[in-house]
Enzyme design. Structure first.
Site, mmCIF file in Angstrom:
data_model
loop_
_atom_site.group_PDB
_atom_site.id
_atom_site.type_symbol
_atom_site.label_atom_id
_atom_site.label_comp_id
_atom_site.label_asym_id
_atom_site.label_seq_id
_atom_site.Cartn_x
_atom_site.Cartn_y
_atom_site.Cartn_z
ATOM 1 N N LYS A 221 -2.094 -15.374 -13.206
ATOM 2 C CA LYS A 221 -2.662 -15.473 -14.563
ATOM 3 C C LYS A 221 -2.487 -16.919 -15.030
ATOM 4 O O LYS A 221 -1.410 -17.507 -14.852
ATOM 5 C CB LYS A 221 -1.933 -14.514 -15.519
ATOM 6 N N ASP A 274 7.427 -0.156 -10.793
ATOM 7 C CA ASP A 274 6.040 -0.548 -11.016
ATOM 8 C C ASP A 274 5.925 -1.912 -11.696
ATOM 9 O O ASP A 274 5.045 -2.698 -11.364
ATOM 10 C CB ASP A 274 5.344 0.518 -11.880
ATOM 11 N N HIS A 279 6.480 -8.076 -11.646
ATOM 12 C CA HIS A 279 5.986 -8.940 -12.725
ATOM 13 C C HIS A 279 7.083 -9.394 -13.695
ATOM 14 O O HIS A 279 7.168 -10.572 -14.035
ATOM 15 C CB HIS A 279 4.903 -8.227 -13.527
#
Ligand code: BG6
Length: 528
Positions: A221, A274, A279
């Site tokens: 990103k 997850d 992240h």
């Protein structure tokens, strides 16, 4: 010779010069020209699946339309379905059409580079057949036998595919002829330290570390890539970026969506596997790392590994002081009723999988000792918002104490990742007028302000970096191992939680998480 013109004119000239510099930089930052990229064939395993049709093919198509793919390239889809090349092309075109918002005017030229080879993932002879096909294609299309194998399949298939790519000779590189073979895998990299290690051994018995690309789409990103630029291309932040000035750091990835159609995977994973193992800990590492000596993959990975190694081990005995786990219950989103997690298709009525977690963690090193890092992520929250909050300390002495009644709000720097891609800094100023009053004001920089060049979606950037062999935005194996090892005690708490069905706080869909988490959530998200 310095001239002292009319100040207004020199200001205009200065602005023109700054604009010209910005335009020049923007030009230099655009896509590398396809002619500068090595020719290659991209082989996608799981080519009819969701990831391939929704992310990879649109990304490759956009790169192609912007002249960002090598002049000679092929895309070979592999999968269990028996499709002809033409049927594969037609299916993809229909899928892109369904996605909408893509100008398909370059499709016919792009489609000419697409092929499909049916393959059973566990049958060696199918890989040998693929090898023969690729060799023929290489000589017909002059792709120099450079190959990128993208595993867009469930992670349980990673070991099988890696092994058979090895056995069929497809993983072999030829240094003399500079032919490369690269493998791309997406998280999850295992489901705990032991399984991550097993996966690693299989990958490494067929590929070398420089051939392996472990994707974390957050790293691609733009605003996440910008963290290192903000910290290390400016002199004004770094001197304050430590326990002397920072009160706490908050990292939030709040989602409005629920588990959607992924219950099969999510029931096994839960929010810690997850979102946190990948992240959230990457965002933490980028915020906390020491300046690498060069902006280069190995140096950056070294610094990230040092951060992971310095994470203070989680105290399981006193877990509730540092962790709140939650699961969404029925509620409402955007004025409509939203089901609870246990009512989602594929989820059992007694599931105790956490869909929300907020944790307080510390980094035991010189820079960060004693500064809490709050990490929060959850599904079915009030809104989708991803950001990093740097909360500075109060001024050490308030000379205004006896003048103003109000508290002085401490400075806050927010790195907005979604929906606002922005940097905002809040500070105090005098309120205009006769009376001496303070007011907090916010200075905002919108990330695309002043930029008019093309933008690169996360998957476009990732694919381009794989083609160029740049590991900067990918995981290195030591990072994977270290983060699993840090999270193992937290996962233990989750296991107990699933055995006893306790310790899991329900929260209504559409809220900001469980009541028990609110004191921390208020530090991280603004009330609206
Ligand atoms: C994925 C998770 O890695 O990231 C999903 O598996 C999550 O559960 C997604 O929804 C969030 O990504 P983004 O880019 O939408 O914030």
């Amino acid at each position: 010779m310095a001239t002292h013109n009319n100040p207004a004119t020199s200001r205009q000239e200065e602005e023109v010069a700054v604009q010209a510099k910005a335009q020049a930089v923007a030009g230099a930052c655009q896509l590398p020209s396809g002619a500068d990229l090595a020719p290659c064939t991209i082989v996608i395993f799981g080519a009819s699946g969701d990831l391939a049709t929704r992310k990879l093919i649109p990304a490759l198509y956009n790169l192609f339309a912007n002249h960002g793919l090598p002049t000679s390239f092929n895309i070979v889809g592999c999968g269990r379905t028996n499709l002809s090349h033409d049927a594969f092309r037609d299916n993809l075109q229909a899928a892109l059409h369904r996605e909408g918002g893509i100008d398909l005017s370059h499709w016919p030229e792009f489609a000419a580079h697409l092929y499909f080879i049916p393959l059973h993932y566990d049958v060696l002879t199918d890989y040998q057949e693929l090898h023969r096909f690729l060799t023929k294609l290489d000589s017909a299309t002059k792709t120099g036998a450079n190959r990128l194998f993208y595993l867009a399949v469930p992670p349980t298939l990673y070991p099988t595919i890696a092994e058979l790519l090895g056995q069929s000779g497809l993983s072999r590189e030829q240094e003399q002829e500079k032919r490369w073979a690269r493998i791309v895998v997406e998280k999850p990299f295992g489901r705990d330290a032991a399984s991550a290690d097993a996966l690693e051994r299989t990958l490494h018995s067929n590929f070398e570390e420089h051939q392996i690309f472990r994707i974390d789409h957050y790293l691609a990103k733009e605003t996440v890539q910008n963290i290192l630029m903000l910290r290390f291309a400016n002199a004004i932040f770094e001197p304050l970026w430590n326990r002397g000035y920072i009160d706490y750091v908050g990292i939030v990835a709040a989602e409005k969506l629920g588990v959607e159609h992924r219950a099969g995977y999510y029931e096994q994973a839960g929010v810690i596997r997850d979102m946190f193992q990948n992240h959230m800990l990457q965002l933490l590492a980028l915020t906390a790392l020491e300046p690498p000596s060069h902006f280069e993959a190995e140096r950056v990975q070294d610094e990230k590994a040092k951060v992971f190694r310095s994470l203070k081990p989680f105290d399981v005995e006193r877990w509730s002081e540092n962790l709140v786990l939650g699961q969404y219950a029925p509620g409402s989103i955007d004025g409509g009723a939203a089901p609870g997690y246990r009512e989602e298709p594929g989820v059992g009525p007694h599931s105790s999988t956490p869909t929300f977690a907020v944790m307080r963690t510390f980094i035991d090193n010189w820079r960060w000792r004693g500064v809490p890092f709050y990490l929060a992520s959850g599904k079915r929250l009030a809104r989708k918002e991803t950001r990093i909050v740097i909360q500075f300390k109060q001024v050490p002495h308030s000379m205004f104490r006896n003048v103003f009644e109000e508290d002085i709000v401490a400075n806050r720097l927010i790195l907005g990742i979604y929906p606002e891609e922005e940097i905002s800094l809040t500070f105090q100023t005098k309120t205009p007028g006769a009376k001496d009053c303070l007011r907090p004001v916010t200075m905002e920089f919108k990330y695309y302000q002043g930029y008019r060049g093309p933008t690169l979606a996360a998957y476009e950037k990732v694919l381009l970096d794989c083609i160029q062999g740049d590991h900067l935005l990918f995981w290195r194996q030591d990072g994977v191992a270290l983060t699993w090892s840090f999270l193992s005690s937290i996962l233990e708490v989750c296991e107990v939680c699933s055995m006893t069905n306790q310790r899991l706080h329900p929260y209504p869909a559409g809220s900001l998480g469980p009541a028990a988490a609110q004191p921390w959530m208020r530090l991280l998200m603004d009330e609206r």
